[in-house]
Scaffold this motif. Structure first.
Motif, PDB file in Angstrom:
ATOM      1  N   ASP A 218     -21.431 -38.687 -23.434  1.00 19.99           N
ATOM      2  CA  ASP A 218     -22.620 -39.423 -23.004  1.00 19.99           C
ATOM      3  C   ASP A 218     -22.538 -39.722 -21.512  1.00 19.99           C
ATOM      4  O   ASP A 218     -21.470 -40.124 -20.991  1.00 19.99           O
ATOM      5  N   ARG A 240     -27.984 -35.675 -31.020  1.00 18.94           N
ATOM      6  CA  ARG A 240     -27.293 -36.589 -30.127  1.00 18.94           C
ATOM      7  C   ARG A 240     -27.806 -36.522 -28.687  1.00 18.94           C
ATOM      8  O   ARG A 240     -27.813 -37.536 -27.970  1.00 18.94           O
ATOM      9  N   SER A 244     -28.236 -39.283 -25.150  1.00 14.81           N
ATOM     10  CA  SER A 244     -26.919 -39.152 -24.528  1.00 14.81           C
ATOM     11  C   SER A 244     -26.915 -39.405 -23.026  1.00 14.81           C
ATOM     12  O   SER A 244     -25.870 -39.738 -22.453  1.00 14.81           O
TER      13      SER A 244
END
Length: 316
Positions: A218, A240, A244
């Motif tokens: 991230d 994701r 992120s």
């Protein structure tokens, strides 16, 4: 043999380097027809179409000058961003004079070292960061060599060929994987949260971009140095990635990123790459040399046996 115009010099080539990336896209007819191969290089600034001469890494000696050019150019050893040719005429302003201590073969890889330098600059590696490089062809290996000089906590590389992985270790990679390692295998090897702060995709394989994105942490940075040409790229951006904060950026040597242009220009970057040649000894990556008359065999080798070849040179 070409005669130089008044404002030109003629160069007799000694050696030129083949690009295993862009040149293979041209060789395989995988380049989009509506874009120039390189708008910054004379002769390559037109939309792509066959037939064409290509290449951008020639080393030779000036053997003749036009009437308006200083005679002191005669005998100088130079690098040129010019297609493969035994002789060619160009403006002297487009040439890079070479210091005596730099060999012809190291000099022939100046363009590749400049490319790797640009990748390092655009990635902005920081102290203690975890970095991964996908692809250990010649530009990936030189990028690894440059990154190994930074105070990173971990430098991981990925490539599908055994010989390239061995070279990667010798150039400073801490951990080296085959291309089949998968996201879980990479995360197990990475310290901390198992993800990278900075990732490079330099393999030229569109499938590797998904793996590179998956392993980037991230708020991390993913630098895409590969040119995929007409090969389609599919990315999973629905999971994701959405939250992120990952930055995905392209990096290509023909331009500098805006954050560098206050203090850097292309001339300064090229000067740094030229100074780096003696330290990096990029000619250690040369695996094959072909007389220019056998250029077809050289391209065939790169196309069909990439596991055997890293850097291929043409000699004249």
């Amino acid at each position: 043999m070409p005669l130089p115009d008044d404002d030109e010099v003629r160069v007799e080539t000694r050696v030129s380097a083949l690009s295993p990336g862009t040149e293979l896209l041209v060789y395989r007819d995988c380049v989009p027809g509506d874009v120039p191969l390189d708008a910054t290089i004379d002769g390559l600034d037109e939309p792509f179409s066959y037939p064409l001469s290509y290449g951008y890494a020639a080393v030779g000696v000036v053997t003749a000058v036009g009437d308006a050019v200083d005679e002191s150019w005669v005998g100088r050893r130079v690098f040129a961003f010019h297609p493969h040719a035994s002789h060619f005429c160009v403006s002297p302003e487009s040439l890079v004079p070479l210091p005596a201590e730099v060999s012809d073969e190291d000099a022939a890889m100046l363009a590749t070292v400049e490319t790797a330098t640009g990748f390092a600059m655009d990635g902005r590696p920081g102290i203690g960061e975890r970095v991964a490089v996908f692809g250990q062809g010649v530009v990936g290996l030189l990028t690894t060599a440059l990154l190994s000089q930074f105070p990173l906590s971990q430098l991981v590389t990925v490539d599908c060929h055994d010989a390239r992985r061995e070279r990667s270790r010798s150039l400073g990679a801490d951990v080296v994987f085959g291309a089949d390692v998968g996201e879980d295998g990479l995360m197990d090897a990475l310290s901390g949260d198992g993800r990278t702060d900075l990732t490079y995709e330099l393999s030229g394989n569109p499938a590797a971009l998904s793996d590179a994105l998956a392993v980037t942490g991230d708020d991390g940075r993913l630098v895409v140095g590969s040119w995929y040409g007409e090969k389609p790229v599919a990315l999973d951006l629905g999971g994701r990635f959405h939250r992120s904060g990952i930055e995905i950026r392209s990096s290509q040597v023909s331009r500098l990123a805006p954050e560098h242009t206050g203090r850097w220009d292309k001339s300064r970057r090229l000067d740094y790459a030229l100074d780096s040649l003696s330290r990096l000894s990029p000619s250690s990556l040369v695996t094959h040399r072909f007389p220019v008359e056998d250029a077809a065999d050289a391209y065939r080798l790169l196309d069909r046996r990439p596991e055997d070849a890293v850097q291929v040179l043409l000699t004249y």
